[in-house]
Design a protein around this motif. Structure first.
Motif, mmCIF file in Angstrom:
data_model
loop_
_atom_site.group_PDB
_atom_site.id
_atom_site.type_symbol
_atom_site.label_atom_id
_atom_site.label_comp_id
_atom_site.label_asym_id
_atom_site.label_seq_id
_atom_site.Cartn_x
_atom_site.Cartn_y
_atom_site.Cartn_z
ATOM 1 N N THR A 37 0.776 -1.245 -0.032
ATOM 2 C CA THR A 37 0.078 -0.039 -0.110
ATOM 3 C C THR A 37 0.953 1.330 -0.020
ATOM 4 O O THR A 37 2.117 1.076 0.023
ATOM 5 N N GLY A 38 0.169 2.397 -0.162
ATOM 6 C CA GLY A 38 0.913 3.709 -0.138
ATOM 7 C C GLY A 38 1.955 3.914 -1.115
ATOM 8 O O GLY A 38 1.847 3.349 -2.383
ATOM 9 N N GLU A 39 3.177 4.604 -0.750
ATOM 10 C CA GLU A 39 4.313 4.845 -1.677
ATOM 11 C C GLU A 39 4.698 3.459 -2.325
ATOM 12 O O GLU A 39 5.121 3.690 -3.428
ATOM 13 N N ASP A 40 4.841 2.634 -1.492
ATOM 14 C CA ASP A 40 5.486 1.403 -2.176
ATOM 15 C C ASP A 40 4.684 0.948 -3.211
ATOM 16 O O ASP A 40 5.108 0.498 -4.168
ATOM 17 N N ALA A 41 3.176 0.772 -3.163
ATOM 18 C CA ALA A 41 2.279 0.280 -3.805
ATOM 19 C C ALA A 41 2.441 1.361 -5.152
ATOM 20 O O ALA A 41 2.495 0.847 -6.392
ATOM 21 N N ASP A 42 2.520 2.458 -4.821
ATOM 22 C CA ASP A 42 2.550 3.393 -6.083
ATOM 23 C C ASP A 42 3.830 3.145 -6.879
ATOM 24 O O ASP A 42 3.764 3.362 -8.255
#
Length: 394
Positions: A37-42
């Motif tokens: 999720t979050g920046e890692d997923a982006d």
């Protein structure tokens, strides 16, 4: 873009997958279906978009390097895309364990357990010593209702990896569902030995102990579950339920209250706290809880019946009778409100209505006949009904 660019992007994606423990070959899925999720997923999504432009064949599973692309899709929950990649790769590379394993896990995420079993069957033909494949196939078999097969696979996973925490845990869940509570306790014992901080392991062991009649042991497990996770609403609810059964009504109220704070719309907890107040003789508080439960679920027949009993205890007979009759309308096969209405009609001297209600109560729950016989007024009504039936039969 150049092939070198695609290689660089794939290297970055593989590094991210390894860094987060998901794997760039055979997947290591997160428990409970967790995804990045979050920046890692982006960042993963951005890399996938760039790779689609740099090498369109990756997305179609037309390259050995597509495995990394598929794993990237899996990591952020794009399971349909991952499935397409793995399926195409399976057709081109039928003996690749990682492809078959990843396909099986993705089928599980897509709620296609039959397909998952088939893919994992092939994975285990390729590598019969894969504890992870046995574990995941156990999950798939459980999902299709093959509890025995699931237990066999979990046992095989544990034999290959004696510290396989998730296999012990899921084994315990299946054993609980089968009513094999002593075996379930042994499985959860193994879980807490390996990881003493897993709240739900104590919760589920408490369920097994409760089912075996060990109320004290169950409460101790629920307390341990709450020590590790004070927001475990199920542990609060279950502890309250056992305390109520043990006659510890203050503790039951306190724990139901804590459960309701965690889940304000939990109608069962609100109703049950009402029952605990009722057992303490706090009928006003009980009725307040029943009122809230009925606002949340107006067709809850048990709550209507419970509110009727509390109103009856306060001497509000007409309101109590109204609740009993309403409960009958909501669930016509619920015996208790017929029996309670029969008592009230008997007290009012309305013998025909009493007999009608009592007859229906006994039809729905034959065991109430003996209870009615021991009641002076209801026993007399039963005698009248019996004599009437004998005259009509003669």
């Amino acid at each position: 873009m150049s092939s070198a660019t695609a290689d660089g992007l794939l290297g970055r994606l593989a590094g991210l997958l390894e860094w987060h423990g998901l794997g760039s070959a055979a997947l290591t899925p997160r428990p409970r279906g967790g995804r990045l999720t979050g920046e890692d997923a982006d960042e993963v999504a951005s890399l996938l978009d760039q790779l689609t432009v740099a090498d369109s064949g990756l997305k179609q599973g037309q390259s050995p390097r597509s495995l990394i692309f598929g794993n990237g899709c899996f990591a952020i929950g794009r399971y349909a895309e991952a499935y397409t990649v793995y399926q195409e790769m399976a057709a081109q590379r039928p003996d690749d364990y990682a492809v078959r394993f990843n396909l099986g896990v993705t089928c599980l995420r897509r709620r296609r357990p039959e397909e998952a079993v088939s893919a994992l069957d092939v994975a285990l033909e390729i590598d019969r010593f894969s504890a992870s494949a046995y574990y995941q196939r156990g999950n798939a078999k459980d999902d299709v209702g093959d509890a025995t097969g699931a237990l066999d696979d979990y046992a095989e996973a544990i034999s290959l990896n004696p510290v396989y925490l998730q296999a012990y845990y899921n084994q315990g869940i299946v054993l609980n569902n089968l009513g094999r509570y002593a075996d379930a306790i042994a499985a959860f014992d193994a879980v807490v030995t390996l990881r003493p901080d897993i709240s739900n392991a104590y919760l589920n062991r408490g369920v097994a102990r409760d089912e075996l009649g060990d109320g004290g042991g169950a409460v101790a497990d629920y307390d341990e579950a709450l020590r590790h996770n004070p927001d475990n609403a199920d542990a609060r609810f279950n502890k309250a339920r056992v305390c109520y059964r043990l006659g510890r009504y203050d503790d039951a109220v306190a724990n139901y209250t804590a459960a309701i704070e965690l889940r304000p719309d939990d109608v069962e907890a609100i109703n049950n706290r009402g029952l605990a107040y009722d057992a303490q003789g706090k009928y006003v508080e009980a009725i307040a809880d029943y009122d809230v439960a009925l606002r949340l679920r107006p067709d809850f027949a048990e709550v209507l019946s419970n509110r009727g009993a509390a109103r009856e205890s306060l001497g509000d007979i007409e309101a109590a009778l109204t609740d009993y009759l309403e409960a009958q309308k909501v669930v016509p096969e619920f015996a208790a409100p017929y029996y309670n209405a029969a008592r009230l009609y008997a007290d009012q001297g309305d013998i025909p209505k009493c007999a009608e209600q009592l007859s229906e109560a006994v039809r729905l729950q034959p065991g109430l006949y003996a209870e009615a016989e021991s009641d002076e007024m209801l026993g007399w009504v039963l005698d009248l009904s019996r004599m009437r039936d004998e005259r009509q039969g003669g």
